[in-house]
Write a protein that holds these residues in place. Structure first.
Motif, PDB file in Angstrom:
ATOM      1  N   UNK A 184       0.827  -1.207   0.000  1.00 47.20           N
ATOM      2  CA  UNK A 184       0.000   0.000   0.000  1.00 47.20           C
ATOM      3  C   UNK A 184       0.865   1.262   0.000  1.00 47.20           C
ATOM      4  N   UNK A 185       0.259   2.329  -0.470  1.00 45.07           N
ATOM      5  CA  UNK A 185       0.908   3.630  -0.380  1.00 45.07           C
ATOM      6  C   UNK A 185       0.378   4.327   0.860  1.00 45.07           C
ATOM      7  N   UNK A 186       1.265   4.552   1.797  1.00 48.58           N
ATOM      8  CA  UNK A 186       0.869   5.096   3.085  1.00 48.58           C
ATOM      9  C   UNK A 186       1.434   6.511   3.217  1.00 48.58           C
ATOM     10  N   UNK A 187       0.608   7.406   3.711  1.00 56.67           N
ATOM     11  CA  UNK A 187       1.119   8.742   4.035  1.00 56.67           C
ATOM     12  C   UNK A 187       0.999   8.917   5.536  1.00 56.67           C
ATOM     13  N   UNK A 188       2.085   9.360   6.135  1.00 53.53           N
ATOM     14  CA  UNK A 188       2.070   9.531   7.582  1.00 53.53           C
ATOM     15  C   UNK A 188       2.299  10.996   7.905  1.00 53.53           C
ATOM     16  N   UNK A 189       1.443  11.530   8.795  1.00 51.56           N
ATOM     17  CA  UNK A 189       1.593  12.928   9.198  1.00 51.56           C
ATOM     18  C   UNK A 189       1.996  12.958  10.663  1.00 51.56           C
ATOM     19  N   UNK A 190       2.985  13.743  10.968  1.00 52.27           N
ATOM     20  CA  UNK A 190       3.403  13.888  12.360  1.00 52.27           C
ATOM     21  C   UNK A 190       3.264  15.355  12.743  1.00 52.27           C
ATOM     22  N   UNK A 191       2.345  15.629  13.632  1.00 55.66           N
ATOM     23  CA  UNK A 191       2.070  17.006  14.064  1.00 55.66           C
ATOM     24  C   UNK A 191       2.190  17.045  15.587  1.00 55.66           C
ATOM     25  N   UNK A 192       3.298  17.502  16.109  1.00 53.13           N
ATOM     26  CA  UNK A 192       4.400  18.163  15.450  1.00 53.13           C
ATOM     27  C   UNK A 192       5.713  17.484  15.847  1.00 53.13           C
ATOM     28  N   UNK A 193       6.627  17.350  14.913  1.00 51.41           N
ATOM     29  CA  UNK A 193       7.902  16.707  15.236  1.00 51.41           C
ATOM     30  C   UNK A 193       8.701  17.530  16.242  1.00 51.41           C
ATOM     31  N   UNK A 194       8.393  18.809  16.359  1.00 49.17           N
ATOM     32  CA  UNK A 194       9.111  19.614  17.358  1.00 49.17           C
ATOM     33  C   UNK A 194       8.783  19.153  18.770  1.00 49.17           C
ATOM     34  N   UNK A 195       7.547  18.730  18.970  1.00 49.79           N
ATOM     35  CA  UNK A 195       7.163  18.266  20.311  1.00 49.79           C
ATOM     36  C   UNK A 195       7.878  16.972  20.638  1.00 49.79           C
ATOM     37  N   UNK A 196       8.099  16.191  19.600  1.00 50.47           N
ATOM     38  CA  UNK A 196       8.846  14.953  19.780  1.00 50.47           C
ATOM     39  C   UNK A 196      10.295  15.286  20.135  1.00 50.47           C
ATOM     40  N   UNK A 197      10.879  16.219  19.414  1.00 50.29           N
ATOM     41  CA  UNK A 197      12.257  16.633  19.703  1.00 50.29           C
ATOM     42  C   UNK A 197      12.352  17.223  21.106  1.00 50.29           C
ATOM     43  N   UNK A 198      11.325  17.969  21.494  1.00 50.64           N
ATOM     44  CA  UNK A 198      11.345  18.547  22.838  1.00 50.64           C
ATOM     45  C   UNK A 198      11.202  17.479  23.909  1.00 50.64           C
ATOM     46  N   UNK A 199      10.465  16.438  23.589  1.00 51.76           N
ATOM     47  CA  UNK A 199      10.357  15.324  24.530  1.00 51.76           C
ATOM     48  C   UNK A 199      11.740  14.690  24.698  1.00 51.76           C
ATOM     49  N   UNK A 200      12.449  14.520  23.589  1.00 44.44           N
ATOM     50  CA  UNK A 200      13.820  14.006  23.662  1.00 44.44           C
ATOM     51  C   UNK A 200      14.665  14.904  24.557  1.00 44.44           C
ATOM     52  N   UNK A 201      14.497  16.216  24.364  1.00 44.99           N
ATOM     53  CA  UNK A 201      15.287  17.163  25.141  1.00 44.99           C
ATOM     54  C   UNK A 201      14.974  17.051  26.626  1.00 44.99           C
ATOM     55  N   UNK A 202      13.676  16.945  26.919  1.00 46.35           N
ATOM     56  CA  UNK A 202      13.298  16.872  28.326  1.00 46.35           C
ATOM     57  C   UNK A 202      13.859  15.608  28.976  1.00 46.35           C
ATOM     58  N   UNK A 203      13.730  14.499  28.280  1.00 49.10           N
ATOM     59  CA  UNK A 203      14.203  13.236  28.841  1.00 49.10           C
ATOM     60  C   UNK A 203      15.716  13.265  28.983  1.00 49.10           C
TER      61      UNK A 203
END
Ligand SMILES: Nc1ncnc2c1ncn2[C@@H]1O[C@H](COP(=O)(O)OP(=O)(O)OP(=O)(O)O)[C@@H](O)[C@H]1O
Ligand SMILES: [Mg+2]
Lengths: 478, 591
Positions: free
Chosen positions: B327-346
């Motif tokens: 299948x052709x899958x499209x994935x949206x991540x809103x927002x990757x900055x929050x993910x990066x900030x989670x990395x930062x916090x941890x």
């Protein structure tokens, strides 16, 4: 098994440790305790036996770090007595808290006795399951054109005011509180007011305003003022929101929460973070400022199958009027829009000094239009934004090349801009306009532009509304 | 799951625990903490100590609490029943959590990611004695009316089928085939479910070059800055500039088979909005509800921060699994900055040395690893499938020079920069045409020219050139006013204004305008360019710009996006003819 652990908890929570190992700012360090839980409630007693509440921020085999909400001044190391309560901090809530004044922790500060609580609730709240949310869509008429017409407030929305020192955010918040209504509905409403680090006269202003409009009985105030310990500000909005949740979801009331000033809250957070030696992100604020603010702002909205709602109106003063400062910036990333004040408009004597372009209501789209406000509302708002944004360009141009050099069309835009600011945006602090008045005023302004310029409205709307109202006031009247 | 005591808590600092007396914990092992059994993951091992990140609120956890090991890496369950479900960051179905704990999410809840009671109509594709290899499809179930779920041999496994279930209705845990693997005598029972560790990309046969656009129905994207199927794109923009709206619009109207939407650290109401709206919306290409092709992952901003870090991986692993089925899958991540900030916090809580703005030094590596999981693949089952990643970025202060935007830029090949000025003027989508770019243009041009129209690349080039020219002209206007320009130059500005209003601006709330087919886009562009080319000619002959602007047909052109539906392209012929006639008449006057 459960009984045993209950018993153990009881025993441990009655244990009292005398003497602490270190005191630094609002933080107290205690060694050699029983294993204490993260975020457990702590009771600290000073030499005189006065109670101060706190919470465990960090706990390990060696040491427990406690943040004391009423501050640590007057505590000494050998005589401070500490006990850990085995559960997180709770607030006793009840409808009887309306009409009363509390400190940030929810203890009465009006001299009265504490109202009897119907239940004890963890002040930190719990995340709402997104599947349980009801998408907010009820239009709240505030009677303020620039809000109702262009940045519509929706019941259950979190819509902050981004202001600056000396700008009339308190006046606007009070006016919204007085005038806000959902038309065609008599509802059970309440106001929860949280003050963090604001001066006494600000609190006084709000109390007077509630009193003069006869709603004081419907208001619960949580005050942690400028001369109260700064650490108490951390807990103040949490207490306020805990009561708000009770009123909304247990008592079925529509609750408006006014929180001021979020900037002071954030500063207290920074203070603690710095003390603990945490790695800062921007401007010294902790990396978790976003998550922390979200824990507050997300405590709003509506739930499926529940009558009540929580609408948040946080106020924050932008340091240096800078909207890219972390406090407004992170708030904007969490809230559902923002009402932004502009100092320049204020100096020109316009009230409310709401900047047309950066202000936004994200929930507006589902709450306006046919059957809710009026069918022309969505297009009209979009057109006003577009035209006003062009006005800003023309003004810039005019400041370089001079007004004389502008094209006739650009002159029409300038007239529109003037009219828009002075007649549409500008109003008195006690002026309560109906949505129809607001929308008609919008059309009056647009009628100063040629119809061909109005790309965002339909032919039919032009037919019905364009020119009609302005014709009645031929002088255009600026 | 074999539960064993793997150690005990020695320190609690927010979502990060330090553990002592660690016996045999594994790196990335899923663990349960305390008697409430909070879900966590081992992220660091050092002697008999470990660091564990906990995916739930750690209130009440105390030193000495037990840590129970599961023996498995943090994984997702993959099988029928994913489609249409909304999960939290660690794949717990939110509907079920609601049943367990009500409106407010409780702690220590566990629930199977896939419905174990539900029965599926199974059609086998292998028989006893067949030789099968990894990724081969052994049977199918109709997961939703539009998605056939293809049950595959898990990666790394090959052998001979010794037993195969007949067609019938089965639950997901029922054994549907028994395999005698090539490399061990121990037989393997296959069910409809497989599990895969979220942090490891699923293997495929081969990466293929990208050549097909992901048609999103958003004109500024498809026509100016197209994305390819299997491609990656970043959407950076300050708050309120339209990241979420753009992602929602793509999730609704793009021509992917499957959508995985990750709400990573954003608003609860936005997820509710999707939950309300998607089931009601009908996909134009299949006539089915959009929810039948959508999987949602929600870690809202008030949910625990470590689950935010995991949500991205949970989402991409599910996407890869459907890709492997062809299948052709499209994935949206809103927002990757929050993910990066989670990395930062941890990272901060673990007291690691920070690099830029407090972010850990491994941030760029993590970003690269994530975007590398996109691609257009030949799958083990011999089909073609793709994962396209559309990542929102929320730069502090809207300043694109910050670390997350900068590093993301290095690893994506398409960039849709949202412009505050445009958003303020309510020009949506606020994708700036000067900063944005797509490196997929040459890859996908043949597709457009073949499927939509031979003039596509040339038309696109011409309009972009005009937009560039307009910027320079606007600079002059800002200094000396528009009157200083000759009509031929003012006409450039005029055409660009029409193009912005009539084409680039697209109203996500309008029933007709919300998406445009490739053909409609091509026709609209053609009409605007016709106005440009012939108008230019007319000006050379002496027609004034005022005359051109006054043509009645221009109003119709500006509103064509709202008035001509996707399925009535014939109306463009009429409009174009009308434009030609008006221009003819003007031309005739001046001879
Ligand atoms: N294509 C569009 N059509 C109409 N309105 C739009 C469009 N894009 C954005 N908007 C408007 O802009 C508002 C903000 O958009 P959105 O929520 O997508 O911003 P965002 O970039 O995701 O912000 P944040 O970072 O704070 O989440 C929307 O509520 C809507 O009113
Ligand atoms: Mg968003």
């Amino acid at each position: 098994m459960a009984d045993q652990s209950e018993l153990k908890k009881k025993l441990l929570s009655s244990r009292e440790y005398v003497g602490v190992d270190q005191i630094e700012g609002p933080l107290v360090f205690i060694k050699n305790t029983h294993p204490v839980g993260y975020r457990e409630l702590v009771e600290c007693r000073d030499r005189q036996g006065n109670l101060r509440l706190g919470t465990v921020m960090d706990t390990s085999d060696d040491v427990a770090v406690v943040q004391v909400f009423s501050g640590t001044s007057g505590l000494n190391m050998p005589e401070t007595r500490v006990s850990f309560k085995g559960e997180p901090q709770t607030l006793g809530v009840s409808k009887k808290m309306l009409g009363r004044v509390f400190n940030g922790l929810g203890q009465p500060r009006d001299g009265g006795a504490a109202p009897r609580a119907v239940k004890q609730v963890d002040v930190n709240g719990r995340p709402v399951n997104p599947v349980a949310r009801e998408y907010p869509r009820d239009f709240i008429q505030t009677g303020i054109s620039v809000i109702d017409g262009m940045n519509t407030l929706i019941r259950g929305q979190k819509l902050p005011i981004f202001s600056g020192n000396g700008l009339p955010h308190n006046e606007l918040a009070a006016q919204i509180t007085r005038q806000a209504k959902v038309r065609g509905q008599e509802t059970d409403f309440a106001v929860v007011f949280a003050a963090m680090g604001v001066k006494h006269d600000v609190a006084r202003y709000f109390i007077d305003s509630f009193e003069s409009s006869g709603v004081l009985e419907k208001v619960a105030l949580f005050l942690s003022l400028a001369d109260d310990p700064s650490i108490e500000r951390i807990i103040t909005p949490r207490s306020a929101l805990t009561l708000a949740e009770h009123l909304a979801f247990d008592e079925g009331m529509h609750v408006l929460v006014v929180m001021t000033d979020m900037a002071n809250y954030c500063e207290s957070l920074r203070e603690i973070s710095t003390l603990r030696g945490e790695i800062p992100s921007r401007k010294g604020y902790p990396g978790y400022l976003y998550s922390d603010l979200a824990e507050l702002y997300e405590r709003s909205g509506m739930l499926k199958g529940f009558k009540g709602s929580i609408t948040q109106l946080p106020i924050l003063t932008m340091p240096n009027d800078d909207i890219s400062h972390p406090i407004p910036d992170l708030s904007g990333y969490i809230t559902e829009g923002q009402i932004v004040f502009e100092r320049d408009m204020h100096s020109r004597g316009l009230y409310p000094p709401v900047a047309g372009l950066p202000s936004l209501s994200r929930l507006m789209k589902d709450g306006i239009g046919e059957g809710m406000t009026r069918e022309d509302h969505p297009h009209l708002a979009s057109q006003l934004f577009a035209a006003y944004s062009y006005v800003k360009d023309v003004r810039n141009l005019a400041s370089v090349i001079g007004e004389e050099e502008l094209t006739p069309l650009d002159h029409q835009y300038l007239d529109f801009g003037e009219y828009f600011e002075k007649k549409f945006v500008n109003q008195r602090t006690n002026e309560d306009r109906s949505i129809e008045q607001t929308l008609d005023l919008g059309w009056e302004a647009l009628s100063l532009l040629p119809a061909e310029e109005l790309h965002r409205v339909t032919e039919e709307e032009i037919e019905t509304y364009y020119g009609t109202v302005a014709a009645k006031t031929p002088e255009g009247g600026i | 799951m074999n539960e064993r005591i793997a150690g005990r808590v020695s320190r609690v600092n927010g979502p990060v625990l330090e553990a002592a007396d660690i016996t045999d914990a594994l790196m990335t092992e899923m663990v349960f903490v305390g008697e409430e059994r909070l879900v966590g993951e081992v992220i660091k091992l050092n002697g008999n100590r470990a660091v564990i990140q906990v995916y739930e609120d750690t209130t009440g956890i105390a030193p000495g609490d037990n840590i129970y090991g599961s023996g498995e890496s943090l994984s997702v369950a993959l099988g029928p029943g994913l489609m249409g479900t909304i999960y939290d960051g660690i794949q717990r179905p939110l509907e079920n959590l609601f049943e367990l704990s009500g409106e407010f999410i409780g702690k220590g809840l566990s629930f199977s990611a896939l419905n174990k009671e539900r029965e599926w109509e199974y059609t086998p594709l292998v028989r006893e004695g067949d030789r099968v290899k990894e990724g081969q499809i052994i049977g199918t179930v109709q997961e939703t009316p539009r998605i056939e779920h293809r049950i595959m041999v898990p990666p790394g496994l090959a052998g001979t089928v010794t037993e195969a279930a007949a067609a019938g209705t089965y639950t997901i845990d029922r054994v549907i085939a028994v395999l005698e693997p090539d490399d061990t005598p121990e037989k393997r029972e296959l069910t409809m479910v497989q599990s895969w560790p979220i942090r490891r990309p699923r293997p495929t046969a081969e990466r293929r070059p990208l050549s097909i656009p992901l048609v999103t129905g958003q004109r500024v994207i498809d026509t100016l800055f197209p994305l390819a199927k299997g491609g990656t794109v970043a959407i950076p923009g300050g708050f309120g500039t339209g990241k979420t709206m753009t992602q929602h619009a793509i999730a609704k109207w793009c021509d992917a088979d499957i959508i995985v939407y990750i709400g990573c650290g954003e608003r609860g109401n936005e997820m509710t909005d999707v939950l309300n709206e998607f089931p009601e919306l009908i996909d134009p290409s299949t006539g089915r509800s959009l929810m039948e092709r959508t999987i949602l992952i929600a870690n809202t901003s008030n949910m625990p921060v470590s689950a935010r870090e995991a949500s991205i991986y949970t989402g991409i692993t599910i996407a890869e699994y459907y890709r492997d089925q062809g299948y052709h899958v499209a994935i949206m991540a809103d927002s990757t900055s929050r993910w990066a900030e989670a990395l930062r916090e941890l990272s901060g809580r673990m007291e690691e040395m920070p690099a830029e703005e407090g972010f850990p030094a491994y941030l760029p590596t993590r970003i690269a690893e994530f975007y590398e999981r996109a691609g257009y693949m030949e799958t083990f089952c011999g089909k073609e499938g793709s994962v396209s990643i559309i990542g929102a970025v929320s730069p502090p202060g809207g300043d694109f020079s910050e670390p997350v935007t900068q590093h993301t830029r290095r690893f994506v090949r398409c960039f849709w920069g949202l412009d505050r000025q445009l958003a303020n003027a309510r020009h949506y989508p606020a994708i700036g045409w000067l900063d944005s770019y797509s490196e997929y243009l040459t890859d996908i041009t043949p597709w457009w020219e073949e499927k939509v129209g031979p003039a596509w690349a040339e038309d696109r080039r011409e309009i972009l050139e005009l937009l560039q020219k307009e910027v320079r002209l606007q600079q002059i206007v800002k200094l000396v006013g528009p009157d200083a320009l000759p009509d031929s130059q003012r006409f450039v500005i005029e055409v660009c204004t029409v193009f912005k209003n009539a084409f680039l601006q697209q109203n996500a709330f309008d029933d007709i305008d919300r998406y445009s087919t490739a053909e409609k886009q091509m026709r609209m562009l053609g009409i605007i360019l016709c106005y440009w080319r012939r108008g230019n000619e007319a000006i050379r002959k002496g027609v004034t710009i005022v005359k051109l602007r006054r043509m009645k047909v221009l109003q119709e052109i500006i509103k064509m996006k709202l008035t001509i539906p996707n399925d009535k392209p014939g109306q463009f012929d009429r409009l174009e003819a009308k434009l030609e006639r008006s221009l003819d008449r003007l031309g005739a006057i001046y001879g």
